[in-house]
Structure formats: structure tokens, C-alpha cells
Design a protein around this motif. Sequence first.
Motif, PDB file in Angstrom:
ATOM      1  N   GLN A 124       0.815  -1.214   0.000  1.00 35.08           N
ATOM      2  CA  GLN A 124       0.000   0.000   0.000  1.00 35.08           C
ATOM      3  C   GLN A 124       0.853   1.271   0.000  1.00 35.08           C
ATOM      4  O   GLN A 124       0.404   2.328  -0.439  1.00 35.08           O
ATOM      5  CB  GLN A 124      -0.926   0.026   1.220  1.00 35.08           C
ATOM      6  CG  GLN A 124      -2.075  -0.956   1.148  1.00 35.08           C
ATOM      7  CD  GLN A 124      -2.919  -0.874   2.401  1.00 35.08           C
ATOM      8  OE1 GLN A 124      -2.472  -1.220   3.493  1.00 35.08           O
ATOM      9  NE2 GLN A 124      -4.138  -0.403   2.255  1.00 35.08           N
ATOM     10  N   ASN A 126       3.333   1.900  -1.880  1.00 38.91           N
ATOM     11  CA  ASN A 126       3.534   2.300  -3.272  1.00 38.91           C
ATOM     12  C   ASN A 126       2.286   2.909  -3.894  1.00 38.91           C
ATOM     13  O   ASN A 126       2.376   3.629  -4.889  1.00 38.91           O
ATOM     14  CB  ASN A 126       4.005   1.111  -4.104  1.00 38.91           C
ATOM     15  CG  ASN A 126       5.488   0.839  -3.934  1.00 38.91           C
ATOM     16  OD1 ASN A 126       6.242   1.699  -3.498  1.00 38.91           O
ATOM     17  ND2 ASN A 126       5.899  -0.380  -4.264  1.00 38.91           N
ATOM     18  N   ASP A 127       1.105   2.623  -3.318  1.00 37.16           N
ATOM     19  CA  ASP A 127      -0.115   3.271  -3.797  1.00 37.16           C
ATOM     20  C   ASP A 127      -0.097   4.765  -3.441  1.00 37.16           C
ATOM     21  O   ASP A 127      -0.663   5.585  -4.154  1.00 37.16           O
ATOM     22  CB  ASP A 127      -1.358   2.618  -3.186  1.00 37.16           C
ATOM     23  CG  ASP A 127      -1.552   1.182  -3.656  1.00 37.16           C
ATOM     24  OD1 ASP A 127      -1.019   0.823  -4.725  1.00 37.16           O
ATOM     25  OD2 ASP A 127      -2.224   0.406  -2.939  1.00 37.16           O
TER      26      ASP A 127
END
Length: 201
Positions: A124, A126-127
Amino acid sequence: MTTQRPRVVAVSRDDQHRFSKVPVDMIVLVEGLGVDGDAHSGTTVQHLSRVRRDPTTPNLRQVHLIHDELLDEARAAGHEIGPGSLGENILTAGIDLLGLPTDTRLHLGEAVLRVTGLRNPCRQINDLSPDLLKICVERADGVATDSDVDLGPTGGTVSRDGQPIRRKAGIMAVVERGGQVVPGDVITVELPDGHVPLEPV
């Protein structure tokens, strides 16, 4: 050169299960629960992935702390992040959070936290910002690498280049004594008798 005392830089909370939290002027820590009004507060685990696995597990992740130096490193690499972006409740400066042993007690004003372990960074991150996960994890041997981060079956970080890693996305704690915490509060460290290195919780 003067050494800066460990201190609270910012505090954040969110009553919804979102990745980032909202910076606020003050948080209230509640003994045995966590941050008042925060979605991760409770005696049993509140992180949704862990609730699905076993909702009766004790909540060792009541309060999330991150060192501001990590945000500086991320910003230097081009990531636009600030207090609360990585989901922490308390942003600190002047303290080596990752080097603390398990069961260290942190005194923040009248409140006391007991350190339980490391946050295991997940996909998450990298989101929030592409490749930010690489900033939150480094090879344990210190070798620089641009490799992708290997993730385990539940999304937690396991290695880089197939090598052991050092997790840098902060630590988790439980509230042993409640109280208000505000930016600028001095943090006093009370070490336990033995030194048990932090493991992911």
C-alpha cells in the motif's frame, strides 16, 4: 554542536480505515486501547487484514510511531509526503526508534507507551507514491540496491535482492498510561532490563 532532545514533531489520527491519517493539534492516548477516535484503537487487533485472519488477536499495534528523518529521506528522493502520510499517529525526531529494544517505554508528557515491535511495510505504500516502499526498506547488510522489494503472501516485506532487510517504516506500541500528546512534547526513553531486538508485529 548541541544534540536535540527526542521530541514529538506531529500527531495524527483518523476514524476511518484509510492508509494515511489526518494531522491534528492533539491526540489523547487511552490506556489499553490506543488513540482516542482512531480506527486502530482497541484491545484486539483492528488492522483489517489481521482482523480477517483472527479478530481475537491482542492489539499490539495500538499506536504507530515514525521518525521524521524517514520522511526527510523520502522527500529527498522526490516523494511528496508529510505528517500522517504513512499512517503514523506520532511523528518523532531525535530518537532512533528502530534501534529501541522490545518493551522500551516511551514517556510523552503524562502518557506512557510500551514498544511492541516494527511495522512491516506493505504494498500500500507504493499506492501512496510509486517506489516509496524502496525507501521504507533497505538491505540489512547496507548494500545499496535499486531492486524491487519482495513481498510475502500477506503483503508484508520479506527481502530485497533475496537478502534480509531492515524495515524502516516505524514502530508499534501499546498505551500503558493515557494522556494528551501534542507536537513539541519531549520524549523520555526508559529501556528494559534486557535487549530484545524489535521484530515485526
